[in-house]
Design a protein around this motif. Structure first.
Motif: not given
Length: 327
Positions: A69-70, A72, A75, A94, A213-215
């Motif tokens: 996750l970190n 990328g 998701d 996250v 994730r923030d994205e």
């Protein structure tokens, strides 16, 4: 790697065979531990007619889910609360977006019958395998407190679950702190036993989180897909509770595990969906403070901003119905 290849292949097959998976559909990259939640989704029919594509990779524990996750590479990830705590403390982009609970006693300390550990106080002077910063590490520190011992009364060996099991069976350590399905596998295959009073009740929350994730959270289409996936997961977990024999069979075939072990795993873990709201914040804060007190976390962490409750409405309705309106 075999699990990862297996589930990625399943996801690709679903994408190929289902005409609803079009090229322009949003794709969620999902990471799961051992693939059990994905198996519940599939067996319960909750993966049917998805309005998005779902690509899954399975991992042996929560830490590598967090790493992916970190980095990328995912998701969304499914993992325990403590691995999340560490990456959040390190500034990973996250947030927790959903939750469920395992029976806290499905995280437990195991030993060999001939290791001389018949009560928690017998841990003094022993070598014990735990996963650094994870459920096993937290449990062991809590059990030492319960026994009136200090961390320097034992020698910790920081090992992943596979190596921890090998260390216990070979005699390299006297005890090991795993969770399901490692407990069911080790006790059935290796002949290990639970240390008396060595379960997680009263120490562990047993909480696991769906993380995003923030994205992904800033993408409107992915937000909708994540909210839908959380509701489907809650339904799948309820289905698994209601169909334990069928789910055990599916898990056995999916993960290439004997059904007697998956039956034991399901009966012990007793996974249930949770209402995901602000009541969960103090529990994670307690864990953060506990690990900081033992200097496992190098600094104090405020977890109040570690959650995004805005995607959980559908899943919460499912959980509330299953819990009879109680959170």
């Amino acid at each position: 790697m075999r699990l990862a290849a297996l589930f990625t292949g399943v996801a690709l097959a679903l994408s190929t065979l289902n005409p609803l998976f079009a090229a322009d559909k949003v794709t969620l990259r999902l990471g799961d531990v051992k693939g059990d939640r994905f198996a519940a989704l599939k067996a319960s029919g909750e993966l049917n007619n998805l309005p998005y594509d779902l690509k899954l990779t399975a991992f042996d524990s929560g830490a590598p889910v967090q790493e992916a996750l970190n980095a990328g590479a995912l998701d969304v990830g499914f993992t325990g609360d403590l691995p999340f705590l560490f990456v959040y403390a390190a500034g990973a982009p996250v947030k927790a977006v959903g939750a469920w609970q395992n029976n806290p006693d499905s995280i437990a300390l195991l030993t060999r019958p001939n290791a001389g550990i018949h009560r928690l106080q017998d841990l003094k002077g022993k070598q014990i395998a735990v996963n650094r910063g994870g459920w096993g590490h937290y449990l062991l520190l809590g059990l030492l407190e319960r026994a009136g011992l200090k961390p320097d009364d034992v020698t910790l060996r920081f090992l992943n679950p596979v190596d921890g099991r090998a260390a216990l069976t070979s005699g390299a350590v006297s005890a090991w702190a795993p969770w399901e399905p490692y407990i069911a596998t080790s006790t059935a295959v290796d002949g290990t036993v639970r240390v008396p009073d060595g379960g997680g009740k009263g120490i562990m929350s047993g909480y696991s989180y769906a993380l995003a994730r923030d994205e992904a959270l800033s993408d409107a289409d992915k937000r909708k897909a994540i909210a839908d996936l959380l509701a489907r997961l809650a339904k799948a977990q309820i289905w698994a509770q209601q169909h334990p024999q069928e789910f055990a069979s599916v898990l056995g075939k999916t993960l290439n595990m004997p059904t007697n072990i998956t039956r034991s795993w399901i009966a012990d873990a007793r996974i249930r969906p949770l209402v995901f709201d602000a009541q969960l914040i103090p529990t994670l804060q307690k864990s953060a403070d506990f690990f900081h007190r033992y200097q496992v976390l190098p600094k104090a962490v405020d977890v109040s901003k570690a959650f995004d409750f805005s995607l959980s409405a559908q899943a919460n309705q499912v959980a509330q119905h299953a819990l009879g309106g109680k959170s």
